[in-house]
Design an enzyme around this catalytic site. Structure first.
Site, PDB file in Angstrom:
ATOM      1  N   ASN A  92       0.836  -1.354  -0.107  1.00  0.00           N
ATOM      2  CA  ASN A  92      -0.078  -0.013   0.139  1.00  0.00           C
ATOM      3  C   ASN A  92       0.862   1.278  -0.032  1.00  0.00           C
ATOM      4  O   ASN A  92       0.270   2.378  -0.694  1.00  0.00           O
ATOM      5  CB  ASN A  92      -1.087  -0.078   1.114  1.00  0.00           C
ATOM      6  CG  ASN A  92      -0.308  -0.103   2.458  1.00  0.00           C
ATOM      7  OD1 ASN A  92       0.855  -0.468   2.627  1.00  0.00           O
ATOM      8  ND2 ASN A  92      -1.178   0.291   3.574  1.00  0.00           N
ATOM      9  N   LYS A 127      12.021  -7.916   1.892  1.00  0.00           N
ATOM     10  CA  LYS A 127      11.075  -8.850   0.881  1.00  0.00           C
ATOM     11  C   LYS A 127       9.992  -7.971   0.775  1.00  0.00           C
ATOM     12  O   LYS A 127       8.877  -7.897   1.860  1.00  0.00           O
ATOM     13  CB  LYS A 127      10.641 -10.028   1.779  1.00  0.00           C
ATOM     14  CG  LYS A 127      10.214 -11.248   0.945  1.00  0.00           C
ATOM     15  CD  LYS A 127       8.841 -11.138   0.106  1.00  0.00           C
ATOM     16  CE  LYS A 127       7.661 -11.111   1.035  1.00  0.00           C
ATOM     17  NZ  LYS A 127       6.400 -10.347   0.686  1.00  0.00           N
ATOM     18  N   GLU A 177     -11.290  -5.001   8.448  1.00  0.00           N
ATOM     19  CA  GLU A 177     -10.654  -3.794   7.943  1.00  0.00           C
ATOM     20  C   GLU A 177     -11.000  -3.854   6.703  1.00  0.00           C
ATOM     21  O   GLU A 177     -11.114  -4.773   5.709  1.00  0.00           O
ATOM     22  CB  GLU A 177      -9.087  -4.084   7.909  1.00  0.00           C
ATOM     23  CG  GLU A 177      -8.280  -2.888   7.762  1.00  0.00           C
ATOM     24  CD  GLU A 177      -6.756  -3.100   8.089  1.00  0.00           C
ATOM     25  OE1 GLU A 177      -6.269  -4.162   8.018  1.00  0.00           O
ATOM     26  OE2 GLU A 177      -6.215  -2.162   8.626  1.00  0.00           O
ATOM     27  N   GLU A 200       3.395  -4.079  12.411  1.00  0.00           N
ATOM     28  CA  GLU A 200       2.471  -3.142  12.191  1.00  0.00           C
ATOM     29  C   GLU A 200       1.229  -3.726  11.449  1.00  0.00           C
ATOM     30  O   GLU A 200       1.374  -4.277  10.363  1.00  0.00           O
ATOM     31  CB  GLU A 200       2.923  -2.098  11.209  1.00  0.00           C
ATOM     32  CG  GLU A 200       4.208  -1.367  11.996  1.00  0.00           C
ATOM     33  CD  GLU A 200       3.716  -0.720  13.380  1.00  0.00           C
ATOM     34  OE1 GLU A 200       2.519  -0.268  13.379  1.00  0.00           O
ATOM     35  OE2 GLU A 200       4.682  -0.034  13.898  1.00  0.00           O
ATOM     36  N   LEU A 201       0.157  -4.107  12.373  1.00  0.00           N
ATOM     37  CA  LEU A 201      -0.758  -5.074  11.958  1.00  0.00           C
ATOM     38  C   LEU A 201      -2.099  -4.158  11.507  1.00  0.00           C
ATOM     39  O   LEU A 201      -2.129  -2.970  11.420  1.00  0.00           O
ATOM     40  CB  LEU A 201      -0.958  -6.204  12.678  1.00  0.00           C
ATOM     41  CG  LEU A 201       0.033  -7.015  13.114  1.00  0.00           C
ATOM     42  CD1 LEU A 201      -0.005  -7.986  14.086  1.00  0.00           C
ATOM     43  CD2 LEU A 201       1.105  -7.448  11.790  1.00  0.00           C
ATOM     44  N   GLY A 258       1.622  -5.596   7.909  1.00  0.00           N
ATOM     45  CA  GLY A 258       0.675  -6.336   6.812  1.00  0.00           C
ATOM     46  C   GLY A 258      -0.727  -6.689   7.797  1.00  0.00           C
ATOM     47  O   GLY A 258      -0.896  -6.094   8.754  1.00  0.00           O
ATOM     48  N   CYS A 295      -3.689   1.151   6.943  1.00  0.00           N
ATOM     49  CA  CYS A 295      -4.010   0.472   8.122  1.00  0.00           C
ATOM     50  C   CYS A 295      -4.506   1.430   9.068  1.00  0.00           C
ATOM     51  O   CYS A 295      -5.092   1.195  10.118  1.00  0.00           O
ATOM     52  CB  CYS A 295      -2.865  -0.288   8.681  1.00  0.00           C
ATOM     53  SG  CYS A 295      -1.459   0.731   9.011  1.00  0.00           S
TER      54      CYS A 295
HETATM   55  C1  SIN Z   1       0.117   1.515   6.656  1.00  0.00           C
HETATM   56  O1  SIN Z   1      -0.963   1.507   6.056  1.00  0.00           O
HETATM   57  O2  SIN Z   1       0.510   0.425   6.959  1.00  0.00           O
HETATM   58  C2  SIN Z   1       1.019   2.736   7.062  1.00  0.00           C
HETATM   59  C3  SIN Z   1       0.174   4.052   6.519  1.00  0.00           C
HETATM   60  C4  SIN Z   1       0.868   5.097   7.257  1.00  0.00           C
HETATM   61  O3  SIN Z   1       2.035   5.304   7.526  1.00  0.00           O
HETATM   62  O4  SIN Z   1       0.231   6.316   7.183  1.00  0.00           O
END
Ligand code: SIN
Length: 486
Positions: free
Chosen positions: A160, A183, A390, A259-260, A237, A293
């Site tokens: 993203n 990766k 989500e 970071e989920l 992810g 996210c």
């Molecule tokens: C993300 O969607 O993983 C991060 C988005 C952001 O840093 O604003």
């Protein structure tokens, strides 16, 4: 600027980067990268196997000690040069992000700025890693603490924000003195690969940054997590994949940054400035076509202001131009692929079956590309899947409440705990909300919490650790202590 002004493919390498060499994958395997605005193939990229990934880890391990011993100022200046190179090439890099990920060019330029800022920020943090020298309470000895790089790190990054999520991890890793294997997501490997070129040009030594795009992420990541030389995993992810990786990482007791997913409430209280709330909602919902996210997932609105908020948001979403991100005047690009579009459509259909009203949108335009119309749903029932999952798409799902207290209670009704947004004119209410919300980040009268200088991350099922801010570098450092008898 349009994509045609820059041919992003003239610079993006399409090979693996291992030990400072660009090379093909084992048995010359490749996989295709697609343009989500047309569905057509952009190019073939070398496809790393598990053996290639282990070769990348070999390269990272070979130089780990030498890299850890470099002067922080040297690492800092490499990052600073990389920041400058990114800024010099900003428009071309933005075109590449739009080409492989689909977001409108203006948003891609925003992403390149954001991505480069992580390099600048961590160039500044590299020289501010402190230890301590203190006396034990008994007075009988001294305590010396120092911080050392955790060691070879695997960075698994999402599609993203194909550039910013790599720099948010590799910036602190380089600053701390860790070597890396990156990766990138198979949908968007090109941004990470061009970043590899930039880091090399900035003087980052061979083996410090290895990049292994692959169409077989599970096989590659499993091989790396099973290797006892790897010391850290940083993953961005879904919660589902994060949980699986955590269990695999348990074998070698890796340091983890996860970071989920989020299920972020966007609350509009009775005393909110509605115009500001709609502005904030546009950012919190539409940035990246909702594929973030930290996107607003549930709009929880006080009944006294619900009609006005909903009318204004409907008008704004209805006026947006949907189209290929490289076209002039486009506000909303495609979703990443057909599977993602089907998922979003499924959530909307489920909500409408359960009684929700579609105020605008609610369907996918016909033709090529993975577009979905910006959508407002009202009267969404509390049990609808769209309230639990989500969305990752341009769909605003609104529920109405009779009191501010109910809104704040509903906000916490989720296992996720990434971000929340609150609109109120009352400072006391806002600060009480910050205390009571079960999440890692809160936007107060603001639809964007992402900020390089702030600690980004969640609690509960949204993850572990923080990226960015002064906290970010500590994810790549271990504390060592020496007991000293004088
Ligand atoms: C993300 O969607 O993983 C991060 C988005 C952001 O840093 O604003």
């Amino acid at each position: 600027m349009t994509i045609a002004e820059h041919d992003p493919l003239t610079t993006a390498s399409t090979q693996l980067l291992i030990g400072g060499k660009w090379r093909s994958g084992e048995r010359d395997a490749t996989f295709e990268v697609f343009d989500p605005s047309t569905g057509s193939s952009i190019c073939d990229v070398a496809d790393a196997s598990a053996n290639d990934a282990i070769a990348a880890l070999d390269a990272a391990c070979q130089v780990q000690s030498a890299w850890a011993a470099t002067a922080p100022r040297e690492r800092s200046e490499m990052l600073r040069r990389a920041f400058e190179l990114m800024m010099t090439r900003r428009d071309e890099l933005a075109s590449l992000v739009t080409l492989e990920m689909g977001k409108p060019l203006a948003e891609s330029i925003g992403e390149i700025n954001y991505a480069a800022e992580f390099l600048r920020w961590f160039s500044e943090e590299a020289v501010r890693v402190h230890g301590e020298y203190r006396m034990a309470p008994s007075g009988s000895s001294k305590i010396l603490t120092t911080r050392q790089p955790v060691g070879p790190s695997l960075l698994v990054t999402p599609w993203n924000f194909p550039m910013a999520m790599v720099t948010r991890k590799i910036g602190p890793a380089i600053a701390a003195g860790c070597t890396t294997v990156v990766k990138p997501a198979e949908q968007t490997p090109l941004s990470a690969l061009v970043l590899g070129e930039i880091l090399r040009e900035a003087g980052v030594p061979d083996g410090v940054c290895n990049i292994v795009p692959t169409s077989r992420p599970q096989e590659v990541v499993t091989a790396l997590l099973g290797d006892p030389r790897l010391r850290k995993l940083s993953f961005t992810g879904s919660t589902q994949v994060g949980r699986l990786l955590m269990s695999q990482a348990a074998g070698n007791l890796l340091r983890l940054s996860m970071e989920l997913g989020g299920n972020n409430p966007f609350m509009v209280l009775a005393d909110a400035d509605i115009e500001a709330a709609v502005e904030g909602a546009m950012v919190a919902k539409l940035r990246n076509m909702g594929q973030s996210c930290v996107a607003a997932n549930r709009f929880l609105v006080h009944a006294a202001v619900a009609e006005e908020f909903s009318d204004r948001l409907t008008a704004r979403l209805g006026s947006l131009r949907v189209g290929p991100g490289g076209d002039e005047g486009v506000d909303v690009g495609p979703l990443i692929d057909e599977a993602q579009r089907q998922r979003v459509a499924g959530l909307v259909d489920d909500a409408t079956r359960a009684g929700a009203t579609v105020r605008v949108g609610g369907s996918a335009p016909s033709g090529a590309g993975y577009f979905y119309a910006p959508t407002v749903l009202e009267d969404v029932s509390s049990g609808a899947a769209i309230n639990r999952e989500e969305i990752f798409g341009p769909v605003a799902s609104i529920r109405t409440f009779a009191s501010d207290e109910e809104v704040l209670v509903a906000a916490n009704e989720t296992v996720q705990g990434l971000a929340a947004f609150v609109y109120t004119r009352n400072l006391g209410t806002a600060l009480r909300a910050v205390d009571s919300l079960e999440c890692g980040m809160v936007g107060i009268n603001r639809g964007l919490v992402s900020e390089v200088a702030a600690p980004f991350g969640g609690i509960k099922h949204s993850g572990l650790g923080r990226e960015g801010g002064s906290e970010g570098i500590h994810e790549y450092l271990s504390v060592k202590y020496a007991a000293i008898q004088i």
